[in-house]
Write a protein that holds these residues in place. Structure first.
Motif, PDB file in Angstrom:
ATOM      1  N   GLY A  64       0.880  -1.273  -0.033  1.00 27.92           N
ATOM      2  CA  GLY A  64      -0.088  -0.084   0.089  1.00 27.92           C
ATOM      3  C   GLY A  64       0.699   1.266  -0.130  1.00 27.92           C
ATOM      4  N   GLN A  65       2.066   1.325  -0.512  1.00 26.74           N
ATOM      5  CA  GLN A  65       3.091   2.556  -0.667  1.00 26.74           C
ATOM      6  C   GLN A  65       2.801   3.100  -1.853  1.00 26.74           C
ATOM      7  OE1 GLN A  65       6.487   0.124   0.486  1.00 26.74           O
ATOM      8  NE2 GLN A  65       6.498   1.270   2.467  1.00 26.74           N
ATOM      9  N   THR A  66       2.789   4.353  -1.859  1.00 28.24           N
ATOM     10  CA  THR A  66       2.676   5.250  -2.887  1.00 28.24           C
ATOM     11  C   THR A  66       4.250   5.587  -3.101  1.00 28.24           C
ATOM     12  OG1 THR A  66       0.671   6.149  -2.409  1.00 28.24           O
ATOM     13  CG2 THR A  66       2.095   7.564  -3.964  1.00 28.24           C
ATOM     14  N   ASN A  67       4.826   5.477  -4.552  1.00 27.53           N
ATOM     15  CA  ASN A  67       6.082   5.670  -4.893  1.00 27.53           C
ATOM     16  C   ASN A  67       6.110   7.405  -5.243  1.00 27.53           C
ATOM     17  OD1 ASN A  67       8.387   6.137  -6.317  1.00 27.53           O
ATOM     18  ND2 ASN A  67       8.414   4.122  -6.946  1.00 27.53           N
ATOM     19  N   PRO A  68       6.773   7.997  -4.410  1.00 24.89           N
ATOM     20  CA  PRO A  68       6.736   9.369  -4.631  1.00 24.89           C
ATOM     21  C   PRO A  68       7.562   9.912  -5.971  1.00 24.89           C
ATOM     22  CG  PRO A  68       8.123   8.837  -2.650  1.00 24.89           C
ATOM     23  CD  PRO A  68       7.489   7.645  -3.090  1.00 24.89           C
ATOM     24  N   PHE A  69       8.435   8.990  -6.291  1.00 23.52           N
ATOM     25  CA  PHE A  69       9.334   9.400  -7.395  1.00 23.52           C
ATOM     26  C   PHE A  69       8.303   9.209  -8.674  1.00 23.52           C
ATOM     27  CE2 PHE A  69      12.145   8.214  -4.093  1.00 23.52           C
ATOM     28  CZ  PHE A  69      12.752   9.238  -4.045  1.00 23.52           C
ATOM     29  N   LEU A  70       7.681   7.897  -8.624  1.00 22.92           N
ATOM     30  CA  LEU A  70       6.886   7.826  -9.979  1.00 22.92           C
ATOM     31  C   LEU A  70       5.535   8.903  -9.959  1.00 22.92           C
ATOM     32  CD1 LEU A  70       5.694   6.184 -12.195  1.00 22.92           C
ATOM     33  CD2 LEU A  70       4.503   4.697 -10.274  1.00 22.92           C
ATOM     34  N   HIS A  71       5.006   9.143  -8.630  1.00 24.80           N
ATOM     35  CA  HIS A  71       4.166   9.973  -8.656  1.00 24.80           C
ATOM     36  C   HIS A  71       4.608  11.402  -9.059  1.00 24.80           C
ATOM     37  CE1 HIS A  71       0.257  11.605  -7.074  1.00 24.80           C
ATOM     38  NE2 HIS A  71       1.012  12.850  -6.871  1.00 24.80           N
ATOM     39  N   LEU A  72       5.663  11.933  -8.625  1.00 26.57           N
ATOM     40  CA  LEU A  72       6.195  13.198  -9.137  1.00 26.57           C
ATOM     41  C   LEU A  72       6.637  13.240 -10.727  1.00 26.57           C
ATOM     42  CD1 LEU A  72       8.071  14.855  -6.147  1.00 26.57           C
ATOM     43  CD2 LEU A  72       5.656  15.050  -6.871  1.00 26.57           C
ATOM     44  N   SER A  73       6.984  11.873 -10.964  1.00 26.27           N
ATOM     45  CA  SER A  73       7.380  11.840 -12.595  1.00 26.27           C
ATOM     46  C   SER A  73       6.109  11.962 -13.325  1.00 26.27           C
ATOM     47  CB  SER A  73       8.112  10.472 -12.658  1.00 26.27           C
ATOM     48  OG  SER A  73       9.431  10.449 -12.061  1.00 26.27           O
ATOM     49  N   MET A  74       4.957  11.409 -12.932  1.00 25.88           N
ATOM     50  CA  MET A  74       3.970  11.629 -13.799  1.00 25.88           C
ATOM     51  C   MET A  74       3.327  12.998 -13.837  1.00 25.88           C
ATOM     52  SD  MET A  74       2.092   8.116 -12.856  1.00 25.88           S
ATOM     53  CE  MET A  74       0.753   8.148 -14.250  1.00 25.88           C
ATOM     54  N   HIS A  75       3.542  13.893 -12.543  1.00 29.96           N
ATOM     55  CA  HIS A  75       3.248  15.097 -12.718  1.00 29.96           C
ATOM     56  C   HIS A  75       4.062  15.926 -13.841  1.00 29.96           C
ATOM     57  CE1 HIS A  75       0.343  16.247  -9.434  1.00 29.96           C
ATOM     58  NE2 HIS A  75       0.781  15.541  -8.546  1.00 29.96           N
ATOM     59  N   LEU A  76       5.350  15.396 -13.866  1.00 30.10           N
ATOM     60  CA  LEU A  76       6.188  16.111 -14.823  1.00 30.10           C
ATOM     61  C   LEU A  76       5.830  15.812 -16.210  1.00 30.10           C
ATOM     62  CD1 LEU A  76       9.773  15.891 -13.203  1.00 30.10           C
ATOM     63  CD2 LEU A  76       8.461  17.910 -13.428  1.00 30.10           C
ATOM     64  N   SER A  77       5.487  14.449 -16.536  1.00 32.87           N
ATOM     65  CA  SER A  77       5.196  14.065 -17.886  1.00 32.87           C
ATOM     66  C   SER A  77       3.713  14.706 -18.079  1.00 32.87           C
ATOM     67  CB  SER A  77       4.721  12.552 -17.726  1.00 32.87           C
ATOM     68  OG  SER A  77       5.963  11.831 -17.795  1.00 32.87           O
ATOM     69  N   ILE A  78       2.903  14.794 -17.237  1.00 26.85           N
ATOM     70  CA  ILE A  78       1.607  15.358 -17.812  1.00 26.85           C
ATOM     71  C   ILE A  78       1.816  16.906 -17.854  1.00 26.85           C
ATOM     72  CG2 ILE A  78      -0.637  16.021 -16.617  1.00 26.85           C
ATOM     73  CD1 ILE A  78      -0.621  13.352 -15.304  1.00 26.85           C
ATOM     74  N   ALA A  79       2.551  17.782 -17.094  1.00 25.82           N
ATOM     75  CA  ALA A  79       3.008  19.154 -17.225  1.00 25.82           C
ATOM     76  C   ALA A  79       3.471  19.367 -18.657  1.00 25.82           C
ATOM     77  CB  ALA A  79       3.787  19.717 -15.991  1.00 25.82           C
ATOM     78  N   GLU A  80       4.481  18.670 -18.971  1.00 25.19           N
ATOM     79  CA  GLU A  80       5.191  18.772 -20.252  1.00 25.19           C
ATOM     80  C   GLU A  80       4.142  18.427 -21.434  1.00 25.19           C
ATOM     81  OE1 GLU A  80       8.054  19.248 -23.243  1.00 25.19           O
ATOM     82  OE2 GLU A  80       7.826  19.813 -21.227  1.00 25.19           O
TER      83      GLU A  80
END
Length: 143
Positions: A64-80
């Motif tokens: 049940g752990q969120t991967n903060p690196f994956l989460h923020l990478s997705m934010h960066l991808s979507i922002a781009e």
């Protein structure tokens, strides 16, 4: 040529961006975008404090752990994607969703679900990601 950073590269990038932010050091443009998302996720700060621990840590979905690196990478991808409107229509779909939710951050999180689903389906069927279906799914949650 494709830019394909390793998992360790991504984790180092976010840890270094966090360090530079807390030390008030000048950031690159990409680091500045990452900083904006790091600031919006203060719950992840402990994950960025020690690079070696970040690299070694296993973020297990089963636990049940969120991967903060994956989460923020997705934010960066979507922002781009939004910044260059690629795939075509993502910017308008995002703007409509953000307006409907009254939150750009929450719109990003909803788009993450669509992006994850598209990538999962692409991998499962061994076919290219379906950009039209991706935009359609964002528009569905935005209506």
């Amino acid at each position: 040529m494709f830019f394909t950073p390793s998992q360790h590269d991504v984790r180092r990038f976010f840890c270094e961006t966090y360090r530079k932010t807390t030390d008030n050091v000048i950031l690159t443009p990409l680091e500045a975008i990452a900083r904006d998302w790091i600031v919006q996720h203060p719950e992840y700060a402990p994950d960025f404090e020690n690079v070696e621990e970040a690299i070694a840590r296993d973020y297990s979905v089963e636990n049940g752990q969120t991967n903060p690196f994956l989460h923020l990478s997705m934010h960066l991808s979507i922002a781009e994607q939004i910044s260059i409107d690629q795939p075509p229509g993502i910017r308008a779909a995002f703007q409509n969703l953000a307006r409907r939710l009254d939150s750009e951050h929450e719109a990003h999180h909803r788009i993450m679900e669509c992006l994850g689903q598209m990538l999962w389906k692409s991998q499962r069927t061994n076919s290219p990601p379906d950009a039209a279906e991706y935009i359609e799914s964002i528009n569905r949650i935005g209506s």
